[in-house]
Design an enzyme around this catalytic site. Sequence first.
Site: not given
Ligand SMILES: Cc1cc2nc3c(=O)[nH]c(=O)nc-3n(C[C@H](O)[C@H](O)[C@H](O)COP(=O)(O)O)c2cc1C
Length: 781
Positions: A429, A507, A590, A731-732
């Site tokens: 992600s 993105q 955003y 993501g995380r």
């Molecule tokens: C450190 C961090 C930075 C993120 N930056 C973005 C980003 O640049 N663009 C975006 O759409 N989502 C961003 N997200 C959201 C993640 O893409 C993802 O949707 C969110 O962490 C949930 O997924 P997860 O539970 O697998 O972490 C970010 C999340 C984290 C933790």
Amino acid sequence: MKIVCIGGGPAGLYFALLMKQLDPHHDITVVERNRPYDTFGWGVVFSDATMDHMRRWDAVTAEQIQQAFNHWDDIELRLKGRRIRSGGHGFVGIGRKKLLNILQARCEALGVALVFETEAESDLDYPDADLIIASDGINSRIRSRCAETFRPDIVTRPNRYLWLGTKRLYDAFTFDFQRSEHGWFQAHIYKFDATTSTFIVECPEHVWLAHGLDRADPAESIAFCERLFADNLQGERLMSNARHLRGSAWLNFQRVVCGQWWLKNTHGSHVVLMGDAVHTAHFAIGSGTKLALEDAIELTRQFKALGQTVVDMPAQIGAVLARYQAERSVETLRLQNAAWNAMEWFEVCGARYCDQLEPEQFMYSMLTRSQRISHENLRLRDAGWLEGYERWFARRAGVVVASGGHPVPPMFTPYTVKGLTLKNRVVVSPMAQYSAVDGVVGDYHLVHLGARALGGAALVMAEMTCVSPEARITPGCPGLWSDAQGEAWRRIVQWVHANSDAAIGVQIGHAGPKGSTNVPWQDAGADQPLPEGNWPLLAASAQPYLPGGQLPRAMTRADMDRVTQGFVAAAVRAAEAGFDWLELHCAHGYLLSSFISPLTNRRDDAYGGPLENRLRWPLEVFAALRAAWPADRPLSVRISAHDWVDGGLTPADAVEVARAFKAAGADLIDVSSGQVSPDQRPTYGRMYQTPFADRIRQEAGIATMAVGAISEADHVNAIIAAGRADLCAVGRPHLANPAWTLAEAARIGFTPINWPKQLVSGKGQMEALAQRAAHQAGGVK
Ligand SMILES: Cc1cc2nc3c(=O)[nH]c(=O)nc-3n(C[C@H](O)[C@H](O)[C@H](O)COP(=O)(O)O)c2cc1C
Ligand SMILES: Cc1cc2nc3c(=O)[nH]c(=O)nc-3n(C[C@H](O)[C@H](O)[C@H](O)COP(=O)(O)OP(=O)(O)OC[C@H]3O[C@@H](n4cnc5c(N)ncnc54)[C@H](O)[C@@H]3O)c2cc1C
């Protein structure tokens, strides 16, 4: 102790007999308005586990119930002329009458007084009772009388159902879906004794109305159902035993939750709710009777724990009831949540799944409807069926599996969109790293993205990359507004292509009202305005993201043209850098998101007001990108499908948003949620945003990427297999482990997966360790 149970259903009768058995000195009466042996309903089902529980508390009733039980393992789906069956589900069914007869007889044998054909008006009718059990069912009069204390929260659901019986016998829990000229009906069918099956017919309100069933009497409704399910019934009749009001006609399910379960009334008697009076569970998971019986067990257990004589008990009742509520309210809420998912699935299946999914996938979706049964759990129930399904799914995805060879799990099937074939369904992600200098990515990004490209995911999405200096969230955000930035990205893209078989996407976005803030680890932290060096902000409306935050300027038409050009220039540079995939960031509050959400868009021109207007400029930007971005490369849109605020964007709106982007040429919707308002109240939980991806995929008919708390291969497999999404963004977990996908493959025992040649010595060891860990845990594979 003097105990009166108002209502002789499973809850009241079972509690009465358990307490009498605990101490015969208790003076216990059950008051029931119906005649003995006269009840509504047909069969009820519960699980083997409930039986074990009952056996420990009263072996006599458990034995009799066991004798009367019909046990079966299979679930059968009937849909569009197909019949699909899977095993290992372990249900027991018993006639409701039979169950009550057993409980009544046991009560009598133990010396409980059963008073029939007596309507209790109020708990105050029994002034000398120490304890009054309000086991008077879903429409509990006792609960209504003291509603201010009990605080019932009753939600009436939209579907209509009719509880019928038939002499036709079924050897599986059968779900039959039939399409009428106005929509889909489903029947939930199970045999509960040697001669009879329960046959519950359910449909959405609008379908029910379209057929005029609101005006039909019970006989006409039954005749209608017999025609609809004629193929299934093969000449057998449907029957109603509804001399009693309930079950006589089409009902709406009511979900009951109470804030308080007990009180002390004006006579000094303790009154406690039990069974359906205090909580209901939808028949889609068939656990209302189980909950009622387990309430009775828990309250008895609490009295037993006192270990005192009957004489001392009344003084302790308040404390016992408090403990009973504390124990049971958590457990029942857990079950109600699972029942809720299952119920919703049946409410929307006509609109969302029946026409859209092939019967094989429909079966998978139905079996996993409560989100409590996972992919590996299905394997434990019926490995043969699951493997067959995995093969079916893999074939659909173009994988040729040699017969006898292990099927490829859904997570590891390839996926093609436009000219790009992804090797599996896992996406890293996009995650902001706040480590660019003047928008230029450097060695940090090369190492970060490079490591993840080696880690097994099919697609690595680079973080939100900004279309101008003012589009940045923080000073550390990367950009694509200069050629130097494009060149820096090209180095990373080339490295990934040269050294891995992962695709890499970017993105692009504009921070809008959420720009000009700290990097998370600096000063006041994430989302907080920079202490100095701020830049002017743009938004749909002049409204700060945080109260007292930096005020953005509402965009003019000229601003829109300028920013659109910035997006196009960034897309052209992204294409030149060699990115395989482009995503437009329209989520998380955003700039583009600030137009889409009614919470942030307060405009009164052609770009504000109804959703169609609010989407106008984001769609313009998208159309410009579609024209600028190579036609054979995928272009997706990330949206916030739910603002989690009253008055904000809803999942139903999100379907419209997805439809609009689909019409403009989007290849996929990346379905996130929230972060639009600091007032949001999201309901977190594993895979918590996946239902939105599912809904959009089925209702808007566009591919989706699910994201949010997807943290195990089991989650990815279930989401992809059920058709809830086409890809899963993780993501995380990828922050913690760049090789998350390779590690998960090892964990589920999927070994035919390519590792980068330089790393391959680690593969065998990881697989062996994973296998050993699974073995020790007695877990999967
Ligand atoms: C450190 C961090 C930075 C993120 N930056 C973005 C980003 O640049 N663009 C975006 O759409 N989502 C961003 N997200 C959201 C993640 O893409 C993802 O949707 C969110 O962490 C949930 O997924 P997860 O539970 O697998 O972490 C970010 C999340 C984290 C933790
Ligand atoms: C269509 C349908 C299918 C279901 N299928 C299942 C299933 O498969 N498995 C399952 O476990 N559960 C199922 N249930 C739920 C199940 O019927 C209830 O959850 C369960 O019966 C609850 O038990 P109870 O004792 O709390 O209430 P009830 O069984 O409703 O008993 C309450 C009793 O109180 C009596 N009463 C009410 N008011 C008074 C009064 N003022 N004075 C005297 N008597 C009074 C009523 O006559 C009744 O006998 C289903 C329910 C429905 C509607």
